[in-house]
Scaffold this motif. Structure first.
Motif: not given
Length: 261
Positions: A60-61, A113-114, A148-153
């Motif tokens: 992971p970076p 998560a990872e 919307e995905v960015a706000a939810a996550e």
């Protein structure tokens, strides 16, 4: 300290058939400041990106950017060969807006998560040639889904689509550069575009050599070559070869070169 950045996406990130935005980003930073890793595959949908995250989470970076959704948006347009693309790209179901959001959300959830990376979701570029055409409207709709995905996550949203629209709108930097651009509209450009435009010009301008900046000499008029055996016209008296090779002057409009007078 060098910051490692993983750039995830489709052909825009692969950059075999488009502008290499990774190269532009790298050139905007001091040497050694960032190290970019390219994870782009031509023609990929959000579903495909979800299937190939193992290589990213294995090492992971510090930063991850995601630019995906262009092909998902194009698949919603009339005339798009959906059946052929589904077979070629081995899609398990027909592309749709709901499936796109589901896959993108799963991508972000796994990365969060990872990894401990900071994550940024980019909206896709404007599609099509018409600002209000079906392709442009589709890319706008998918940009809103990404937001919307960015706000939810709770990850960063990077408004590429919105910035590009701002730059190409009447009064934007790109519109001002066209012949007949509205000079008055330049005063109405929004402050972010005014700040960004000079930097974009510096990044996209080709390198200039010192020879390129030297003034060019004035163009010299071309002279038509005189060929033997062709009549040469003259407005005044002409000199011709006389007997014995002596030069003689004869009035007239022209002579045949090499023939005695």
């Amino acid at each position: 300290m060098t910051t490692r950045v993983a750039c995830l996406g489709d052909s825009l990130t692969r950059a075999q058939v488009s502008v290499d935005y990774l190269d532009l980003l790298e050139r905007r930073r001091p040497a050694g400041d960032v190290r970019l890793a390219r994870f782009g595959v031509n023609g990929d949908f959000a579903y495909h990106l979800l299937q190939r995250l193992d290589a990213v989470v294995a090492d992971p970076p510090e930063v991850i950017t995601v630019l995906i959704g262009t092909n998902d948006a194009r698949a919603s347009l009339a005339g798009y060969p959906v059946e052929q693309v589904m077979k070629r790209k081995r899609l398990p179901e027909r592309p749709s807006a709901g499936w796109f959001q589901q896959c993108l959300g799963a991508v972000v959830a796994r990365l969060r998560a990872e990894t401990d990376a900071r994550i940024g979701l980019l909206s896709p570029p404007v599609l099509g040639q018409e600002p209000d055409g079906p392709a442009a409207r589709a890319s706008l709709a998918y940009s809103r889904m990404i937001a919307e995905v960015a706000a939810a996550e709770e990850v960063a949203y990077l408004p590429l689509h919105e910035r590009q629209t701002e730059e190409t709108a009447p009064g934007g930097r790109a519109a001002d550069s066209l012949p007949g651009g509205d000079a008055g509209s330049r005063c109405r450009r929004s402050p972010p575009a005014r700040r960004a435009a000079p930097q974009f010009r510096r990044d996209l301008a080709p390198a200039r050599s010192p020879a390129h900046d030297r003034p060019h000499p004035p163009e010299q008029p071309r002279r038509r070559p005189h060929r033997r055996g062709h009549r040469h016209r003259s407005a005044g008296p002409e000199r011709v070869a006389g007997p014995g090779g002596r030069r003689a002057v004869r009035p007239g409009r022209g002579v045949l070169a090499g023939r005695p007078g």
